[in-house]
Write an enzyme that holds these catalytic residues in place. Sequence first.
Site, PDB file in Angstrom:
ATOM      1  N   LYS A 124      -2.733  13.920   7.086  1.00 12.42           N
ATOM      2  CA  LYS A 124      -3.210  14.548   5.855  1.00 12.42           C
ATOM      3  C   LYS A 124      -4.647  15.003   6.073  1.00 12.42           C
ATOM      4  CE  LYS A 124      -4.922  12.872   1.709  1.00 12.42           C
ATOM      5  NZ  LYS A 124      -4.940  11.932   0.609  1.00 12.42           N
ATOM      6  N   THR A 141      -3.890  10.525  -8.607  1.00 16.86           N
ATOM      7  CA  THR A 141      -2.989  11.499  -9.214  1.00 16.86           C
ATOM      8  C   THR A 141      -1.557  11.287  -8.756  1.00 16.86           C
ATOM      9  OG1 THR A 141      -3.229  13.113  -7.437  1.00 16.86           O
ATOM     10  CG2 THR A 141      -4.815  13.235  -9.266  1.00 16.86           C
ATOM     11  N   GLY A 191      -0.476  12.511  -5.890  1.00 19.72           N
ATOM     12  CA  GLY A 191      -0.127  13.613  -5.009  1.00 19.72           C
ATOM     13  C   GLY A 191       0.142  13.186  -3.580  1.00 19.72           C
TER      14      GLY A 191
END
Length: 171
Positions: free
Chosen positions: A46, A76, A78
């Site tokens: 990532k 969040t 995500g």
Amino acid sequence: LIGKLTGDLPVTIFSPDGGGVKRAQLLKEALEAETGREIGFGFMEKRRSRNLVSGELFAGDVSGSAVFIVDDMISTGGTMLRAALACRERGAKTVYAIAAHGLFGKGADALFGSQAIDRIIVTDSVDSAAVANARYPQAPLDILPIGRLVGKAIRRLHTQGSISELTGIEH
């Protein structure tokens, strides 16, 4: 808990990013020692640049497995959702998102509305997890209490006891 959730499925511990690899490895090792089962391992790349997340590297075999994506916190959601979708695309049978802290800020709606994650498991270390539980009553969210564990840790620190023995993790 692992056996209850996974049955006879092989288990894979998975880090959603390179920064959490060590945390995931420690959990894998602790589970192997506790259960006597061979536990798989994987991680994703990532990268974040200008608020855009990228990275395609996926390491590990999750096909046919119960995958536990482990991170320190969910904000969040995500990162967890991205990893869960990647695991599902590669044949994971079940996917669990586990984190110490469930912050569940703006944008967490997508996480709670996704079918990619079977259960989200966090501790009660922050009030926002209980708020999210009330806001999304149908969400597959489990909040585990940690008060006793924190109390034991404080007691051990006060009496020069071993935190490693308490957690079962050797350093």
